[in-house]
Enzyme design. Sequence first.
Site, PDB file in Angstrom:
ATOM      1  N   CYS A 454       0.831  -1.207   0.000  1.00 23.16           N
ATOM      2  CA  CYS A 454       0.000   0.000   0.000  1.00 23.16           C
ATOM      3  C   CYS A 454       0.862   1.251   0.000  1.00 23.16           C
ATOM      4  CB  CYS A 454      -0.946  -0.018   1.194  1.00 23.16           C
ATOM      5  SG  CYS A 454      -0.132  -0.168   2.799  1.00 23.16           S
ATOM      6  N   HIS A 842      -1.643   1.049   7.447  1.00 22.36           N
ATOM      7  CA  HIS A 842      -2.079   1.008   6.059  1.00 22.36           C
ATOM      8  C   HIS A 842      -1.978   2.406   5.473  1.00 22.36           C
ATOM      9  CE1 HIS A 842      -4.281  -0.213   2.527  1.00 22.36           C
ATOM     10  NE2 HIS A 842      -5.213   0.691   2.748  1.00 22.36           N
TER      11      HIS A 842
END
EC number: 3.4.19.12
Length: 981
Positions: A454, A842
């Site tokens: 990510c 994330h």
Amino acid sequence: MDKILEGLVSSSHPLPLKRVIVRKVVESAEHWLDEAQCEAMFDLTTRLILEGQDPFQRQVGHQVLEAYARYHRPEFEAFFSKTFVLGLLQQGYHSLDRKDVAILDYIHNGLKLIMSCPSVLDLFSLLQVEVLRIVCERPEPQLCARLSDLLTDFVQCIPKGKLSITFCQQLVRTIGHFQCVSTQERELREYVSQVTKVSNLLQNIWKAEPATLLPSLQEVFASISSTDASFEPSVALASLVQHIPLQMITVLIRSLTTDPNVKDASMTQALCRMIDWLSWPLAQHVDTWVIALLKGLAAVQKFTILIDVTLLKIELVFNRLWFPLVRPGALAVLSHMLLSFQHSPEAFHLIVPHVVNLVHSFKSDGLPSSTAFLVQLTELIHCMMYHYSGFPDLYEPILEAIKDFPKPSEEKIKLILNQSAWTSQSNSLASCLARLSGKSETGKTGLINLGNTCYMNSVIQALFMISVTYFMVCFLYFLYCYQKREAYAPRIFFEASRPPWFTPRSQQDCSEYLRFLLDRLHEEEKILKVQPSHKPPESLGYSETSLQEVDNKAAVLTETPCTSDGEKTLIEKMFGGKLQTHICCLNCRSTSQKVEAFTDLSLAFCPSSSMENLSFQGPASSPNTQDGGLMQATVPGPSEEPVVYNPATAAFICDSVVNERTIGSLPDEFYCTENTSVPNESNKILVNKDVPQKPGGETTPSVTDLLNYFLAPEILTGDNQYYCENCASLQNAEKTMQITEEPEYLILTLLRFSYDQKYHVRRKILDNVSLPLVLELPVKRTTSFSSLSESWSVDVGFTDISENLAKKLKPSGTEEACCPKLVPYLLSSVVVHSGISSESGHYYSYARNITGTESSYQMCHQSETLALASSQSHLLERDSPSAIIEQDLENKEMSKEWFLFNDSRVTFTSFQSVQKITSRFPKDTAYVLLYKKQNSTNGLSGNNPTSGLWINGDPPLQKELMDAITKDNKLYLQVSWKYKL
């Protein structure tokens, strides 16, 4: 007597009269009759029972038959013979089919009447064979239920020995064929009752003959694991689960999951169908068996099965929560599936769209059971949103719906999440990747997460949105795929752009990755310029040798700096700026300065004490010393004469300063010469009062505050003293930094990760930061840069202030004339880190459309009149014109469209969502900001039209790169055409 009875039941006499006569006939059964008369009476009553035209006739048949069979038992025994019963079962009765339930009912009643007769043993032997034949013919639920009634009352009719195992297996298969096509409640209840009778019969057989249990369960598994597309076993098999002893769970599950003969496809089918059983009412322990099988598969690392089944069935399980009878079991299975499926948010996000409706529905009914259920459900939802943070567009409606229910503590959430996870080892599975999906309603396409990538996806998406043309070419066919194809797994680009020290499938810093990426592109273009014949590679894959060659060539190229725009690389033109560091010895007043290039600025957080009064003050109110590296505006010199620094000289500009670039000329105090003193009241610059307030009245810092703190003067003392060549010793000194050349795209990294020396870990600063849509960058232009040494540096961070730069800086003789200017930038992209540490979390990004057809500067210019007319009143209220412009931009919907990029997911969003992200989701904080410079031409300063075509304000593209992308486009079209054929 039989003739009288036959005429009576078919006559038109009133029903009460008929009943009186029938009673007389029943009473006459006590009298003697010869064998022929008895047989005639038995034949008539049998016909009335099986073929009666109405319920009255069938009732009369039962009454008379029972009376005459009781008083004439030998005659009835002779009539109800083995041959007669066999004929009924195999041929039926007259027009009645042999599978009619009336025949089984008649035989059932007949057995009751001759139970004490010796001939009943022959009938039992006959029925043991016949019931097995009937079951093998897959009778309908109604007939099978009547057969179960008969066998429950007369267990002697159940097959014995090996035939009992066969009978149980066939009965399981029969249940597997049950179907109920009706949707009426009465028919559904009757169907459930029929299935229950059959399952109870099997339970009785299992108890009486334990040897039949395991073969029966094997048959159940064979039915539900069948991959025959033409056969779908009935959910009625769920009725058997409650009769399986729970102590057998461990043995049976281990046997199934370790059996090499059981293929993965069969196990997947079996697990899916067991989950379907959750919809069967009144079935107990279905959830226990489903969870046990899920755990068993996890124990043998059958993660592919678990992932496929979870994604396929989790919505069905969630929908079962609507039904009170099956809700507890469905919630147990749902919880286990979500808490064990922790490698990807895909399963949780499948049910997210349905959560709000369910919560609202159960909140409205007000039942205590509904409230208790919602408490459990919301706890599970909070755990999932905590684990899969970074999806504000999905979670905001849910947070609003469940705000009235208690939220578990972070410790409890972590405890719950650690209970059932089976996916910690599943990252190596290819099926763990997000499934391919077409473009979203936004028209944009996401990037598949390759396993903790990510950090790369968010950076690429942010860069792509601010400069489509350039990065489409630089990423070659990868970004071409991003525009034209479904969600793309950028494996080749990942391998090419990943820093060598980044471990694959591990969490990395997106800011570090961004610096490496820009540096790599910069160095590659310099090599292309030195070697015009060098062709771009067919792909972006580099070997270790090629990387080393690039580094060697780049080192040579770096020795000769590029000063003119024509010699700059595209990275320098787009992201390159210059930062001047100025150090003044507080002993001899000699100065040293150095100009360095940068592509991003790393902004540290202001200490809380500095945020309370972030202003420059005159000598009377300024402290003489300051600890911890905090800024200090005035420092007494050796002669005890204070040195006053003008705010423009210090390049310390806040939001409350008038945007003179838009309104008009700068105020006089912004233009200064050497040794010019400024009155205390006029040189005080206050922090913007309009920034959001934290609970308790504490001010939320803005990006402007952090930028001001970065550019604020610093006193070098103690271990960080400056080596003055003039004094030939270490001396206290003041260091200031000014931006002397602004970049076209400004990259700001907020230094959120600090090292905790006590616990030796990197911690994250979760403070909220206000993100201005319009940022004014203070730029102090100098008359000449030719006399300053330059070097390419990918990053100049605030952490550099702790270094002793004295040895790197050489004294210069004179100060240069300054021309301070506030350069407006518009927020274009925001990379957000969701998590509580640098080692986990994330990344996702917000970005907006940037086009060159409608310059943002034009809208800023349209706001000048409003800002000028209201400047005096707004200054009194401490509102800056930049705030006015920002509000005007929002009113005019200047941003047009904001997008939220979260790996493969792309959705519409708004700037308000960007601003509120941390207040709504405390773990989600802005980390990397990308601003686009606003100017009248919407292009780079000093661009030369003859050097190439500028597209959307982006630099011209090299012919070699254009040729490479054109070649790849042709290849893609060829491949696409082959697939179509």
